[in-house]
Design an enzyme around this catalytic site. Structure first.
Site, mmCIF file in Angstrom:
data_model
loop_
_atom_site.group_PDB
_atom_site.id
_atom_site.type_symbol
_atom_site.label_atom_id
_atom_site.label_comp_id
_atom_site.label_asym_id
_atom_site.label_seq_id
_atom_site.Cartn_x
_atom_site.Cartn_y
_atom_site.Cartn_z
ATOM 1 C CG HIS A 149 -0.250 -0.001 2.531
ATOM 2 N ND1 HIS A 149 0.271 1.140 3.099
ATOM 3 C CD2 HIS A 149 -0.006 -1.010 3.407
ATOM 4 C CE1 HIS A 149 0.816 0.836 4.267
ATOM 5 N NE2 HIS A 149 0.668 -0.462 4.473
ATOM 6 C CB CYS A 165 1.673 -3.558 5.095
ATOM 7 S SG CYS A 165 0.064 -4.167 5.606
#
Length: 189
Positions: A149, A165
């Site tokens: 992301h 992440c």
């Protein structure tokens, strides 16, 4: 003016080249030091997709948590490389094969249970927007809670700063997002 000893090289080019080499040499020596941490693009470790996958298929993404770089190959074989943020600790790092299962054009955020345990002050939910830690786009991996992301906090890129992440600058996730179909093969190493 050309010198006799260096045919085809102008004297000024030779002097400028030598000066530049003298300025760069100390940084090259420092970069070769085994204990140094390299956070710039010269520290990226390049990978060949063929060493990890049998075919390009819908495309390939390899994220190297050690060199903090994401490499993307498109179906036509073009390759792109981006600096990333990576998980804060090895315990938060998941490695192996996965794939893109969902493309989120306006990611909202719900902290994972382990994130809330580590930091109870986190909000229970955050809608898409400028304060959202997932930035402007997110690519959901087949592993629950894991994403590639964007981030609004540019200080995180190049650092161990995530809870699992892989983060990219917002302008970079826009590029990766646009080139990545659902089903793209991913490997985190």
């Amino acid at each position: 003016m050309r010198t006799k000893n260096t045919p085809g090289v102008a004297r000024r080019e030779l002097i400028l080249g030598a000066g530049a080499a003298a300025l760069v040499a100390p940084s090259i020596l420092r970069a070769q030091d085994a204990g140094s941490v390299r956070r710039n693009t010269s520290g990226f470790r390049m990978h060949n997709w063929q060493d990890h996958f049998d075919r390009l298929g819908n495309g390939i993404i390899i994220s190297d948590t050690r060199s903090r770089a994401l490499q993307q190959w498109t179906t036509d074989g073009r390759m792109f490389i981006y600096p990333t943020s990576v998980p804060m600790t090895d315990e938060l790092t998941r490695r192996g094969y996965t794939k893109i299962v969902f493309k989120d054009p306006a990611p909202d955020w719900t902290p994972t249970p382990s994130m809330r345990e580590r930091d109870p002050s986190l909000p229970a939910y955050m809608p898409a927007g400028p304060d959202n830690p997932l930035g402007v786009r997110a690519l959901h991996l087949s592993w629950q809670y894991y994403r590639i992301h964007g981030t609004h906090d540019t200080r995180k890129i190049g650092r161990r700063s995530s809870s699992g992440c892989i983060g990219l600058y917002n302008e970079h996730i826009l590029e990766v997002y646009d080139r990545t179909p659902v089903g793209t093969q991913v490997k985190l190493i």
